[in-house]
Design a protein around this motif. Structure first.
Motif, PDB file in Angstrom:
ATOM      1  N   THR A   1     -11.968  28.154 -11.465  1.00 33.81           N
ATOM      2  CA  THR A   1     -10.789  28.806 -12.049  1.00 33.81           C
ATOM      3  C   THR A   1     -10.783  30.291 -11.679  1.00 33.81           C
ATOM      4  O   THR A   1     -11.787  30.834 -11.197  1.00 33.81           O
ATOM      5  CB  THR A   1     -10.785  28.678 -13.587  1.00 33.81           C
ATOM      6  OG1 THR A   1     -11.962  29.325 -14.116  1.00 33.81           O
ATOM      7  CG2 THR A   1     -10.755  27.223 -14.022  1.00 33.81           C
TER       8      THR A   1
ATOM      9  N   ALA B   1      -6.544  27.039 -12.850  1.00 37.23           N
ATOM     10  CA  ALA B   1      -7.388  26.177 -12.013  1.00 37.23           C
ATOM     11  C   ALA B   1      -6.956  26.295 -10.559  1.00 37.23           C
ATOM     12  O   ALA B   1      -5.765  26.202 -10.241  1.00 37.23           O
ATOM     13  CB  ALA B   1      -7.281  24.730 -12.482  1.00 37.23           C
TER      14      ALA B   1
ATOM     15  N   GLN C   1     -11.221  25.787  -4.182  1.00 32.07           N
ATOM     16  CA  GLN C   1     -12.478  25.687  -4.934  1.00 32.07           C
ATOM     17  C   GLN C   1     -13.662  25.510  -3.987  1.00 32.07           C
ATOM     18  O   GLN C   1     -14.701  26.150  -4.150  1.00 32.07           O
ATOM     19  CB  GLN C   1     -12.409  24.518  -5.920  1.00 32.07           C
ATOM     20  CG  GLN C   1     -11.498  24.755  -7.114  1.00 32.07           C
ATOM     21  CD  GLN C   1     -11.565  23.616  -8.113  1.00 32.07           C
ATOM     22  OE1 GLN C   1     -12.542  22.855  -8.145  1.00 32.07           O
ATOM     23  NE2 GLN C   1     -10.527  23.482  -8.937  1.00 32.07           N
TER      24      GLN C   1
END
Length: 447
Positions: free
Chosen positions: A334, A321, A327
């Motif tokens: 991930t 992750a 992100q």
């Protein structure tokens, strides 16, 4: 008369030592006042090493004759670097045993270059047996280390062959006897009025053995864990050396360290980030091949060394992750990586941050003896030791890293050691293990 001669020799030694101490004090004052290396007074007690010659091939001299010395050196280093990288690929293709032989050859050449400097500096004293004893001690240390390696990694082969079994049983005794023989030869070779110099050279030889032979032995140990533990660290040092040179050549403005005036902060920082990225990418490519990740093992059935196994979890793709910031930046929740890639960051970071200090150490050594390179083996690069000065620190770090974070108990080695015991000893261990497993509830107690 003998007493007077002895007293005169002692007074000369004291005067020489006071002169050396005074020179050291002057040098320390110059450094304290911020003086540069060129402004500080040179060491008065140190002879100069052998002078370096132009080792550039004539064909390159003619082809690059129209360029300035700066660009000529750039092209010579670049062409020879590509040639060495090609040779590196070839020996990797030939397999781990060839790699081990190359490591041994590099070790011998590095030892020869350092010992030659010592002999060239002090050759006028005609020290007896210096070179012979140096090579004899190299033989003794290699016999000890490689014997330990063979016994540790290939115990099934050792136990199968009677001569090897005898040599393995008394290996340390034989090694000690060989070293003791060399020690006695050194004592017998001592010459009046040259005692201190001979002990200097005795220490020179042993420090060289510590630096060169011990580190090459650790490289062999890393290689036995899998060629990836050999190739990735070495490649990271090579990448850092190249990229630091490139960044320093084109963008370098700020000097990094006085020992190496051509090293710059721009090259140091650029080499660091380039090496980390390179290490992650190279690890991703190599982790998918069992040829690179499997340990080197001896197959007693086929009587040959093999690299074949089921890759461990370290070389299996896993999902990781990403942090929230990454992100939002990449849009990926991930990422699939090999766990070894995480370890490669530590390897490449060490190669970039601490590896260069091996080069700085070598630079200080060369400056102490007023030589440009250890030898003229590789045009534009110097000697073999000039190319491997950073690799030795790297080899030690990798070996310590594997022992600290990677290596665990090896069941195969335990079984090999058990099979080497007497039958009554094997039966005793079997009963002890059976009792232990029964108490833990893993085996049913016999009725």
């Amino acid at each position: 008369m003998t007493e007077l001669r002895h007293r005169g020799t002692t007074e000369n030694d004291i005067q020489q030592q006071q002169s050396e101490d005074k020179g050291s004090e002057n040098e320390g004052k110059a450094e304290k006042d911020g003086a540069s290396d060129s402004e500080a007074k040179p060491d008065k007690g140190l002879p100069e090493g052998p002078a370096s010659a132009d080792d550039t091939p004539e064909v390159l001299n003619k082809a690059l004759s129209g360029l300035s010395s700066r660009w000529k050196n750039w092209w010579v280093r670049g062409i020879l670097t590509l040639a060495m990288i090609l040779f590196f690929f070839i020996i990797i293709y030939l397999g781990p045993m060839v790699l081990m032989m190359i490591v041994l050859c590099v070790q011998i050449k590095c030892f020869q270059e350092i010992i030659h400097i010592g002999y060239s500096v002090y050759h006028s004293y005609h020290l007896p047996w210096f070179r012979t004893l140096s090579w004899y001690f190299l033989l003794c240390v290699n016999y000890f280390f490689y014997g330990e390696t063979v016994t540790d990694y290939f115990s099934n082969l050792v136990q199968r062959e009677e001569p090897l079994r005898i040599l393995s049983k008394y290996h340390r005794l034989i090694s000690f006897a060989l070293y003791l023989t060399g020690f006695c030869m050194f004592v017998l070779s001592l010459v009046k009025k040259h005692y201190r110099l001979q002990f200097y050279m005795f220490g020179w030889t042993h420090v060289t053995l510590l630096i060169v032979v011990t580190q090459s032995h650790l490289i062999i140990h890393n290689l036995f864990e899998g060629m990836i533990w050999f190739i990735v660290p070495i490649s990271c040092v090579i990448c850092n050396d190249i990229m630091a040179y490139m960044f320093g050549f084109f963008f370098g403005r700020t000097p990094l360290i006085k020992l190496s005036p051509k090293k710059t902060w721009e090259g140091f920082i650029g080499g660091f980030f380039s090496t980390v990225v390179f290490g992650i990418l190279l690890s991703y490519v190599m982790s998918g091949y069992s040829f690179f990740v499997c340990p080197v093992e001896f197959n007693s059935d086929r009587n040959s060394f093999e690299v074949d196994c089921e890759p461990s979890d370290l070389f299996q793709l896993q999902d990781y992750a990403l942090p929230t910031a990454l992100q939002s930046l990449t849009g990926w929740p991930t990422v699939r990586l090999y766990p070894f890639q995480i370890h490669s960051i530590a390897l490449s970071a060490f190669a970039s941050l601490m590896g260069p200090f091996g080069g700085f150490f070598a630079s200080g050594f060369k400056r102490a003896f007023k030589i440009k390179d250890f030898a003229n083996t590789i045009p534009g690069h110097g000697g073999i030791m000039d190319r491997f000065d950073c690799q030795y620190l790297m080899a030690t770090f990798v070996n310590v890293y594997i022992a600290s974070f990677i290596r665990g108990p090896n069941p195969a080695k335990v079984v090999q050691q058990l099979l080497a015991l007497r039958l009554d000893q094997q039966l005793h261990i079997f009963n002890s293990l059976k009792t232990h497993l029964t108490e833990r509830g893993l085996l049913e107690e016999a009725a």
